[in-house]
Design a protein around this motif. Structure first.
Motif, PDB file in Angstrom:
ATOM      1  N   CYS A   1      42.323  31.681  47.388  1.00  0.00           N
ATOM      2  CA  CYS A   1      43.233  32.284  46.418  1.00  0.00           C
ATOM      3  C   CYS A   1      44.618  32.424  47.026  1.00  0.00           C
ATOM      4  CB  CYS A   1      42.707  33.645  45.981  1.00  0.00           C
ATOM      5  SG  CYS A   1      43.763  34.475  44.766  1.00  0.00           S
TER       6      CYS A   1
ATOM      7  N   TYR B   1      41.077  31.447  37.988  1.00  0.00           N
ATOM      8  CA  TYR B   1      39.908  32.289  37.771  1.00  0.00           C
ATOM      9  C   TYR B   1      40.359  33.624  37.185  1.00  0.00           C
ATOM     10  CZ  TYR B   1      37.374  29.012  40.758  1.00  0.00           C
ATOM     11  OH  TYR B   1      36.811  27.875  41.289  1.00  0.00           O
TER      12      TYR B   1
ATOM     13  N   THR C   1      31.982  39.363  35.223  1.00  0.00           N
ATOM     14  CA  THR C   1      31.730  38.324  36.199  1.00  0.00           C
ATOM     15  C   THR C   1      32.947  37.416  36.353  1.00  0.00           C
ATOM     16  OG1 THR C   1      30.126  36.602  36.834  1.00  0.00           O
ATOM     17  CG2 THR C   1      30.797  36.642  34.544  1.00  0.00           C
ATOM     18  N   VAL C   2      33.066  36.767  37.490  1.00  0.00           N
ATOM     19  CA  VAL C   2      34.164  35.836  37.739  1.00  0.00           C
ATOM     20  C   VAL C   2      34.027  34.627  36.826  1.00  0.00           C
ATOM     21  CG1 VAL C   2      35.240  34.304  39.435  1.00  0.00           C
ATOM     22  CG2 VAL C   2      34.431  36.572  40.140  1.00  0.00           C
TER      23      VAL C   2
ATOM     24  N   LEU D   1      38.773  37.890  36.293  1.00  0.00           N
ATOM     25  CA  LEU D   1      37.734  38.912  36.397  1.00  0.00           C
ATOM     26  C   LEU D   1      38.264  40.193  35.771  1.00  0.00           C
ATOM     27  CD1 LEU D   1      34.978  39.930  37.679  1.00  0.00           C
ATOM     28  CD2 LEU D   1      36.387  40.664  39.617  1.00  0.00           C
TER      29      LEU D   1
ATOM     30  N   LEU E   1      35.518  33.884  45.986  1.00  0.00           N
ATOM     31  CA  LEU E   1      35.801  32.763  45.095  1.00  0.00           C
ATOM     32  C   LEU E   1      35.395  31.459  45.775  1.00  0.00           C
ATOM     33  CD1 LEU E   1      39.367  33.806  43.853  1.00  0.00           C
ATOM     34  CD2 LEU E   1      37.227  33.994  42.581  1.00  0.00           C
TER      35      LEU E   1
ATOM     36  N   GLN F   1      35.873  30.815  35.592  1.00  0.00           N
ATOM     37  CA  GLN F   1      36.839  29.747  35.847  1.00  0.00           C
ATOM     38  C   GLN F   1      37.453  29.351  34.513  1.00  0.00           C
ATOM     39  OE1 GLN F   1      35.650  25.597  36.644  1.00  0.00           O
ATOM     40  NE2 GLN F   1      36.692  25.783  38.612  1.00  0.00           N
TER      41      GLN F   1
ATOM     42  N   ILE G   1      36.563  40.002  46.519  1.00  0.00           N
ATOM     43  CA  ILE G   1      36.084  39.168  45.409  1.00  0.00           C
ATOM     44  C   ILE G   1      35.955  37.749  45.944  1.00  0.00           C
ATOM     45  CG2 ILE G   1      36.556  38.329  43.082  1.00  0.00           C
ATOM     46  CD1 ILE G   1      38.413  40.836  42.797  1.00  0.00           C
TER      47      ILE G   1
ATOM     48  N   ASP H   1      27.930  41.091  39.387  1.00  0.00           N
ATOM     49  CA  ASP H   1      28.218  39.806  40.027  1.00  0.00           C
ATOM     50  C   ASP H   1      28.265  40.000  41.548  1.00  0.00           C
ATOM     51  OD1 ASP H   1      29.227  37.386  40.919  1.00  0.00           O
ATOM     52  OD2 ASP H   1      30.694  37.206  39.293  1.00  0.00           O
TER      53      ASP H   1
END
Length: 363
Positions: free
Chosen positions: A331, A353, A59-60, A355, A327, A62, A325, A40
Protein backbone atom coordinates in the motif's frame (compact mmCIF):
# COMPACT_ATOMS: atom_id res chain seq x y z
CA UNK A 1 -22.69 20.47 -34.54
CA UNK A 2 -22.11 18.62 -37.80
CA UNK A 3 -21.02 15.00 -37.48
CA UNK A 4 -18.47 13.84 -40.05
CA UNK A 5 -17.07 10.41 -40.83
CA UNK A 6 -13.63 11.64 -39.71
CA UNK A 7 -15.12 12.84 -36.40
CA UNK A 8 -16.83 9.52 -35.84
CA UNK A 9 -13.58 7.67 -36.52
CA UNK A 10 -11.69 9.99 -34.18
CA UNK A 11 -14.28 9.41 -31.43
CA UNK A 12 -14.20 5.68 -32.03
CA UNK A 13 -10.42 5.75 -31.80
CA UNK A 14 -10.52 7.61 -28.49
CA UNK A 15 -13.08 5.16 -27.13
CA UNK A 16 -10.93 2.26 -28.27
CA UNK A 17 -7.89 3.81 -26.61
CA UNK A 18 -9.70 4.12 -23.29
CA UNK A 19 -11.05 0.60 -23.66
CA UNK A 20 -7.53 -0.63 -24.33
CA UNK A 21 -6.32 1.05 -21.16
CA UNK A 22 -9.05 -0.46 -18.99
CA UNK A 23 -8.78 -3.74 -20.86
CA UNK A 24 -5.07 -3.84 -20.17
CA UNK A 25 -5.87 -3.14 -16.57
CA UNK A 26 -8.18 -6.14 -16.43
CA UNK A 27 -5.62 -8.31 -18.16
CA UNK A 28 -3.05 -7.55 -15.45
CA UNK A 29 -5.41 -8.61 -12.69
CA UNK A 30 -4.65 -11.53 -10.41
CA UNK A 31 -7.25 -13.59 -8.59
CA UNK A 32 -8.57 -11.81 -5.51
CA UNK A 33 -11.44 -13.07 -3.42
CA UNK A 34 -12.72 -11.28 -0.33
CA UNK A 35 -12.69 -13.29 2.84
CA UNK A 36 -15.98 -15.12 3.39
CA UNK A 37 -15.67 -15.35 7.17
CA UNK A 38 -16.25 -12.61 9.71
CA UNK A 39 -14.23 -11.06 11.17
CA UNK A 40 -11.80 -10.72 8.29
CA UNK A 41 -8.42 -12.17 9.41
CA UNK A 42 -6.75 -9.52 7.24
CA UNK A 43 -7.67 -6.97 9.93
CA UNK A 44 -5.23 -7.65 12.75
CA UNK A 45 -5.54 -6.22 16.25
CA UNK A 46 -2.05 -5.50 17.58
CA UNK A 47 -3.31 -3.69 20.65
CA UNK A 48 -6.77 -3.97 22.29
CA UNK A 49 -7.32 -0.27 21.66
CA UNK A 50 -7.68 -0.98 17.93
CA UNK A 51 -10.68 -3.31 18.41
CA UNK A 52 -13.08 -0.36 18.50
CA UNK A 53 -12.13 0.59 14.94
CA UNK A 54 -12.73 -2.85 13.41
CA UNK A 55 -16.19 -3.57 12.02
CA UNK A 56 -16.83 -7.25 12.71
CA UNK A 57 -18.81 -7.82 9.51
CA UNK A 58 -16.63 -5.79 7.13
CA UNK A 59 -14.05 -7.27 4.80
CA UNK A 60 -11.31 -6.01 2.47
CA UNK A 61 -12.59 -5.51 -1.09
CA UNK A 62 -10.70 -5.07 -4.35
CA UNK A 63 -12.46 -2.32 -6.31
CA UNK A 64 -10.22 -2.05 -9.36
CA UNK A 65 -6.90 -3.29 -10.65
CA UNK A 66 -4.48 -3.09 -13.57
CA UNK A 67 -2.47 -0.07 -12.51
CA UNK A 68 1.33 -0.16 -12.50
CA UNK A 69 1.89 1.92 -9.35
CA UNK A 70 -1.22 3.26 -7.64
CA UNK A 71 -0.94 6.45 -5.59
CA UNK A 72 -2.64 9.62 -4.43
CA UNK A 73 -6.27 8.74 -3.55
CA UNK A 74 -8.65 11.65 -3.03
CA UNK A 75 -12.37 11.34 -2.28
CA UNK A 76 -15.04 13.74 -3.57
CA UNK A 77 -18.24 13.45 -1.53
CA UNK A 78 -20.26 15.72 -3.82
CA UNK A 79 -19.94 13.24 -6.66
CA UNK A 80 -19.49 10.06 -4.65
CA UNK A 81 -16.25 9.12 -6.38
CA UNK A 82 -12.56 8.66 -5.73
CA UNK A 83 -9.62 9.67 -7.90
CA UNK A 84 -6.20 8.05 -7.74
CA UNK A 85 -3.00 8.18 -9.75
CA UNK A 86 -1.47 5.42 -11.86
CA UNK A 87 1.92 7.06 -12.19
CA UNK A 88 3.87 4.93 -14.73
CA UNK A 89 0.78 4.77 -16.99
CA UNK A 90 0.57 8.59 -16.77
CA UNK A 91 -3.11 8.67 -15.88
CA UNK A 92 -5.58 9.44 -13.11
CA UNK A 93 -8.24 6.80 -12.48
CA UNK A 94 -11.79 7.26 -11.18
CA UNK A 95 -13.77 4.87 -8.99
CA UNK A 96 -17.50 5.65 -8.90
CA UNK A 97 -19.32 4.45 -5.78
CA UNK A 98 -22.70 4.64 -7.49
CA UNK A 99 -22.07 2.00 -10.14
CA UNK A 100 -18.73 0.50 -9.12
CA UNK A 101 -17.04 1.53 -12.37
CA UNK A 102 -13.27 2.04 -12.52
CA UNK A 103 -12.33 4.19 -15.49
CA UNK A 104 -9.73 6.62 -16.80
CA UNK A 105 -10.38 10.16 -15.55
CA UNK A 106 -7.39 11.88 -17.18
CA UNK A 107 -4.75 10.69 -19.65
CA UNK A 108 -2.12 11.96 -20.00
CA UNK A 109 -1.89 13.34 -16.48
CA UNK A 110 1.69 14.70 -16.35
CA UNK A 111 2.69 11.77 -14.11
CA UNK A 112 0.36 12.86 -11.34
CA UNK A 113 1.20 11.52 -7.90
CA UNK A 114 -0.52 13.01 -4.84
CA UNK A 115 -4.06 14.36 -5.12
CA UNK A 116 -6.33 16.16 -2.67
CA UNK A 117 -9.69 17.89 -2.55
CA UNK A 118 -9.54 21.51 -1.51
CA UNK A 119 -12.16 23.18 0.69
CA UNK A 120 -14.11 24.30 -2.37
CA UNK A 121 -14.32 20.77 -3.78
CA UNK A 122 -11.62 21.18 -6.45
CA UNK A 123 -8.89 18.72 -7.30
CA UNK A 124 -5.32 19.76 -6.46
CA UNK A 125 -2.59 17.57 -7.89
CA UNK A 126 1.15 17.02 -7.62
CA UNK A 127 2.50 16.50 -11.16
CA UNK A 128 5.78 14.96 -10.12
CA UNK A 129 7.67 14.66 -13.39
CA UNK A 130 8.17 16.54 -16.67
CA UNK A 131 5.95 19.49 -15.64
CA UNK A 132 7.02 19.23 -11.95
CA UNK A 133 4.27 21.47 -10.64
CA UNK A 134 1.20 21.69 -8.42
CA UNK A 135 -2.08 22.33 -10.22
CA UNK A 136 -5.74 22.87 -9.45
CA UNK A 137 -8.55 21.58 -11.65
CA UNK A 138 -11.31 24.17 -11.69
CA UNK A 139 -15.02 23.33 -11.68
CA UNK A 140 -15.17 23.97 -15.44
CA UNK A 141 -12.31 21.51 -16.07
CA UNK A 142 -9.64 24.11 -16.75
CA UNK A 143 -6.29 23.72 -15.00
CA UNK A 144 -4.59 26.41 -12.96
CA UNK A 145 -0.88 26.17 -12.16
CA UNK A 146 -0.40 26.94 -8.47
CA UNK A 147 3.37 26.39 -8.16
CA UNK A 148 6.16 25.20 -10.42
CA UNK A 149 9.25 26.92 -9.01
CA UNK A 150 10.80 28.24 -5.83
CA UNK A 151 13.25 31.10 -5.70
CA UNK A 152 13.59 31.03 -9.47
CA UNK A 153 14.39 27.32 -9.74
CA UNK A 154 12.13 24.46 -10.78
CA UNK A 155 10.58 22.26 -8.12
CA UNK A 156 12.03 18.76 -7.79
CA UNK A 157 9.08 16.37 -8.07
CA UNK A 158 5.97 17.33 -6.05
CA UNK A 159 4.80 14.17 -4.32
CA UNK A 160 2.07 14.33 -1.68
CA UNK A 161 -0.32 17.13 -0.80
CA UNK A 162 -2.78 18.24 1.87
CA UNK A 163 -5.06 21.25 2.24
CA UNK A 164 -5.39 22.91 5.65
CA UNK A 165 -8.62 24.47 6.93
CA UNK A 166 -7.23 27.98 6.24
CA UNK A 167 -6.97 27.05 2.53
CA UNK A 168 -3.17 26.84 2.62
CA UNK A 169 -1.76 23.96 0.56
CA UNK A 170 1.14 21.93 1.93
CA UNK A 171 3.14 19.53 -0.24
CA UNK A 172 6.35 17.51 -0.24
CA UNK A 173 8.99 17.82 -2.96
CA UNK A 174 11.42 14.87 -3.07
CA UNK A 175 13.26 13.77 -6.22
CA UNK A 176 11.46 10.47 -6.98
CA UNK A 177 9.83 11.63 -10.20
CA UNK A 178 13.11 12.76 -11.78
CA UNK A 179 15.36 9.94 -10.58
CA UNK A 180 14.64 7.72 -13.59
CA UNK A 181 12.38 6.96 -16.53
CA UNK A 182 9.75 4.78 -14.80
CA UNK A 183 7.55 7.52 -13.34
CA UNK A 184 8.34 10.27 -15.81
CA UNK A 185 11.65 11.53 -17.16
CA UNK A 186 15.09 11.70 -15.58
CA UNK A 187 16.23 15.22 -14.83
CA UNK A 188 18.72 17.09 -12.67
CA UNK A 189 17.24 18.57 -9.49
CA UNK A 190 17.57 22.32 -9.28
CA UNK A 191 16.67 22.76 -5.61
CA UNK A 192 19.54 22.33 -3.16
CA UNK A 193 17.29 20.57 -0.66
CA UNK A 194 14.16 18.41 -0.69
CA UNK A 195 11.53 20.52 1.02
CA UNK A 196 8.04 20.67 2.45
CA UNK A 197 6.25 23.74 1.09
CA UNK A 198 3.35 25.89 2.24
CA UNK A 199 1.35 27.72 -0.42
CA UNK A 200 -1.01 30.49 0.67
CA UNK A 201 -4.24 31.41 -1.18
CA UNK A 202 -2.55 34.53 -2.52
CA UNK A 203 0.20 32.44 -4.13
CA UNK A 204 3.07 32.89 -1.69
CA UNK A 205 5.25 29.76 -1.57
CA UNK A 206 7.43 29.10 1.48
CA UNK A 207 9.77 26.22 2.27
CA UNK A 208 8.67 25.40 5.82
CA UNK A 209 10.88 22.29 6.21
CA UNK A 210 14.26 21.96 4.49
CA UNK A 211 16.11 19.36 6.58
CA UNK A 212 14.26 16.13 5.67
CA UNK A 213 15.82 13.90 3.05
CA UNK A 214 13.15 13.15 0.47
CA UNK A 215 9.94 13.93 2.39
CA UNK A 216 7.01 11.79 1.29
CA UNK A 217 3.56 11.49 2.90
CA UNK A 218 2.23 14.26 5.13
CA UNK A 219 -0.88 14.97 7.20
CA UNK A 220 -2.12 17.17 10.03
CA UNK A 221 -3.37 16.15 13.45
CA UNK A 222 -7.13 16.64 13.95
CA UNK A 223 -6.63 20.07 15.55
CA UNK A 224 -4.00 20.99 12.92
CA UNK A 225 -1.52 21.91 15.63
CA UNK A 226 0.87 19.20 14.49
CA UNK A 227 2.18 18.31 11.05
CA UNK A 228 3.43 14.78 10.41
CA UNK A 229 5.89 14.07 7.58
CA UNK A 230 7.44 10.84 6.34
CA UNK A 231 11.20 10.94 5.73
CA UNK A 232 11.71 8.41 2.96
CA UNK A 233 15.49 8.24 3.22
CA UNK A 234 15.88 8.57 6.95
CA UNK A 235 18.81 7.27 9.00
CA UNK A 236 18.85 4.47 9.81
CA UNK A 237 15.23 3.78 8.85
CA UNK A 238 12.26 5.53 7.35
CA UNK A 239 10.56 7.74 9.91
CA UNK A 240 7.58 9.94 10.60
CA UNK A 241 8.49 13.29 12.12
CA UNK A 242 6.14 15.46 14.13
CA UNK A 243 6.28 19.27 13.98
CA UNK A 244 4.40 21.89 15.96
CA UNK A 245 2.50 24.23 13.65
CA UNK A 246 2.72 27.88 14.67
CA UNK A 247 0.03 30.50 14.08
CA UNK A 248 2.14 32.21 11.42
CA UNK A 249 2.43 29.01 9.36
CA UNK A 250 5.96 28.15 10.42
CA UNK A 251 6.77 24.84 12.12
CA UNK A 252 9.12 23.81 14.91
CA UNK A 253 9.89 21.29 17.64
CA UNK A 254 10.90 18.51 15.24
CA UNK A 255 10.33 15.18 17.01
CA UNK A 256 10.60 11.63 15.70
CA UNK A 257 7.22 9.99 16.25
CA UNK A 258 7.65 6.67 14.39
CA UNK A 259 10.74 4.74 13.29
CA UNK A 260 10.07 1.94 10.80
CA UNK A 261 11.77 -1.41 11.24
CA UNK A 262 14.82 -1.98 9.07
CA UNK A 263 12.67 -3.85 6.54
CA UNK A 264 9.56 -1.64 6.69
CA UNK A 265 8.53 1.23 4.44
CA UNK A 266 6.30 4.09 5.60
CA UNK A 267 4.54 5.87 2.74
CA UNK A 268 1.38 7.94 2.36
CA UNK A 269 -0.98 8.20 5.32
CA UNK A 270 -4.05 9.83 6.85
CA UNK A 271 -5.05 10.76 10.38
CA UNK A 272 -8.45 9.90 11.89
CA UNK A 273 -10.51 12.03 14.25
CA UNK A 274 -8.94 10.34 17.28
CA UNK A 275 -5.45 11.23 16.08
CA UNK A 276 -4.42 7.75 14.93
CA UNK A 277 -2.15 7.52 11.87
CA UNK A 278 -3.23 5.04 9.16
CA UNK A 279 -0.05 4.47 7.16
CA UNK A 280 0.64 2.73 3.86
CA UNK A 281 3.19 0.02 4.60
CA UNK A 282 5.35 -2.56 2.85
CA UNK A 283 8.89 -3.75 2.20
CA UNK A 284 11.54 -1.07 1.72
CA UNK A 285 13.54 -3.35 -0.55
CA UNK A 286 16.49 -3.71 1.83
CA UNK A 287 18.49 -6.90 1.29
CA UNK A 288 20.04 -9.35 3.69
CA UNK A 289 23.81 -8.90 3.95
CA UNK A 290 24.51 -12.57 3.19
CA UNK A 291 22.99 -14.50 0.29
CA UNK A 292 20.94 -17.67 0.74
CA UNK A 293 20.86 -20.64 -1.59
CA UNK A 294 17.69 -20.71 -3.68
CA UNK A 295 17.82 -23.75 -5.96
CA UNK A 296 21.23 -23.61 -7.61
CA UNK A 297 21.75 -19.87 -7.06
CA UNK A 298 22.96 -17.74 -4.19
CA UNK A 299 20.41 -14.93 -3.80
CA UNK A 300 20.38 -11.84 -1.58
CA UNK A 301 16.84 -11.96 -0.21
CA UNK A 302 14.72 -9.15 1.22
CA UNK A 303 14.81 -8.38 4.91
CA UNK A 304 11.34 -9.46 5.86
CA UNK A 305 8.73 -10.99 3.59
CA UNK A 306 6.56 -8.61 1.58
CA UNK A 307 3.56 -10.85 2.25
CA UNK A 308 4.01 -10.11 5.96
CA UNK A 309 4.62 -6.37 5.48
CA UNK A 310 2.19 -5.31 2.74
CA UNK A 311 -0.82 -3.40 3.99
CA UNK A 312 -1.76 -0.56 6.33
CA UNK A 313 -0.16 -0.08 9.75
CA UNK A 314 -2.17 1.94 12.25
CA UNK A 315 -0.33 3.90 14.96
CA UNK A 316 -1.88 5.72 17.90
CA UNK A 317 -1.00 9.40 18.50
CA UNK A 318 1.99 8.33 20.61
CA UNK A 319 3.42 6.31 17.68
CA UNK A 320 2.55 2.84 19.01
CA UNK A 321 1.38 0.28 16.40
CA UNK A 322 -2.15 -0.80 17.32
CA UNK A 323 -3.53 -2.39 14.16
CA UNK A 324 -2.59 -3.82 10.79
CA UNK A 325 -4.65 -4.41 7.64
CA UNK A 326 -2.99 -7.09 5.55
CA UNK A 327 -3.23 -6.61 1.78
CA UNK A 328 -2.02 -8.79 -1.10
CA UNK A 329 -0.05 -5.81 -2.47
CA UNK A 330 2.05 -3.05 -0.97
CA UNK A 331 0.00 0.00 0.00
CA UNK A 332 1.45 3.33 -1.11
CA UNK A 333 -1.30 5.65 0.08
CA UNK A 334 -4.83 5.83 1.42
CA UNK A 335 -7.71 8.11 2.35
CA UNK A 336 -11.06 8.04 4.09
CA UNK A 337 -14.24 8.40 2.04
CA UNK A 338 -17.71 7.08 1.47
CA UNK A 339 -21.03 8.75 2.33
CA UNK A 340 -20.27 8.53 6.06
CA UNK A 341 -16.51 9.07 5.80
CA UNK A 342 -15.74 5.65 7.27
CA UNK A 343 -14.61 3.80 4.17
CA UNK A 344 -10.85 3.40 4.00
CA UNK A 345 -9.58 3.49 0.40
CA UNK A 346 -6.10 2.01 -0.15
CA UNK A 347 -4.05 2.44 -3.33
CA UNK A 348 -1.81 -0.61 -3.43
CA UNK A 349 0.64 -1.31 -6.26
CA UNK A 350 -1.68 -2.54 -9.05
CA UNK A 351 -5.03 -2.18 -7.28
CA UNK A 352 -7.51 -0.10 -5.30
CA UNK A 353 -8.85 -1.72 -2.13
CA UNK A 354 -11.43 -0.59 0.43
CA UNK A 355 -12.52 -1.49 3.95
CA UNK A 356 -15.29 -0.06 6.10
CA UNK A 357 -14.02 0.85 9.57
CA UNK A 358 -15.29 2.52 12.74
CA UNK A 359 -13.04 5.52 12.12
CA UNK A 360 -13.44 8.77 10.18
CA UNK A 361 -10.83 10.94 8.55
CA UNK A 362 -9.81 14.02 10.51
CA UNK A 363 -10.22 16.32 7.50
Amino acid sequence: MTTTRRGLLRAAGATASMAALTGAAAAQSFPFAPNQRYPDPAVQILDPSFARYRIYSSTVEQLGTGMRWAEGPAYFPEGGYLLCSDIPNNRIMKYDEKDGSFTVFRHPANYANGNARDRQGRLVTCEHSVTRRVTRTEKDGSITVLADSFEGKRLNAPNDIVVKSDDTIWFTDPTFGINGEWEGSRARPEQATTNVYRLTPDGKLTAVITDILNPNGLAFSPDERKLYVVEWRGTPNRSIWSFDVNNDGTVGNKTKLIDAADQGALDGFRVDRDGNLWVGYGSNGALEAEPARIGNRMVHQLRGKPEDLDGVMVFNPQGKPIGFIRLPERCANLCFGGPKGNRLYMTSSHSLYALYVEAHGAV
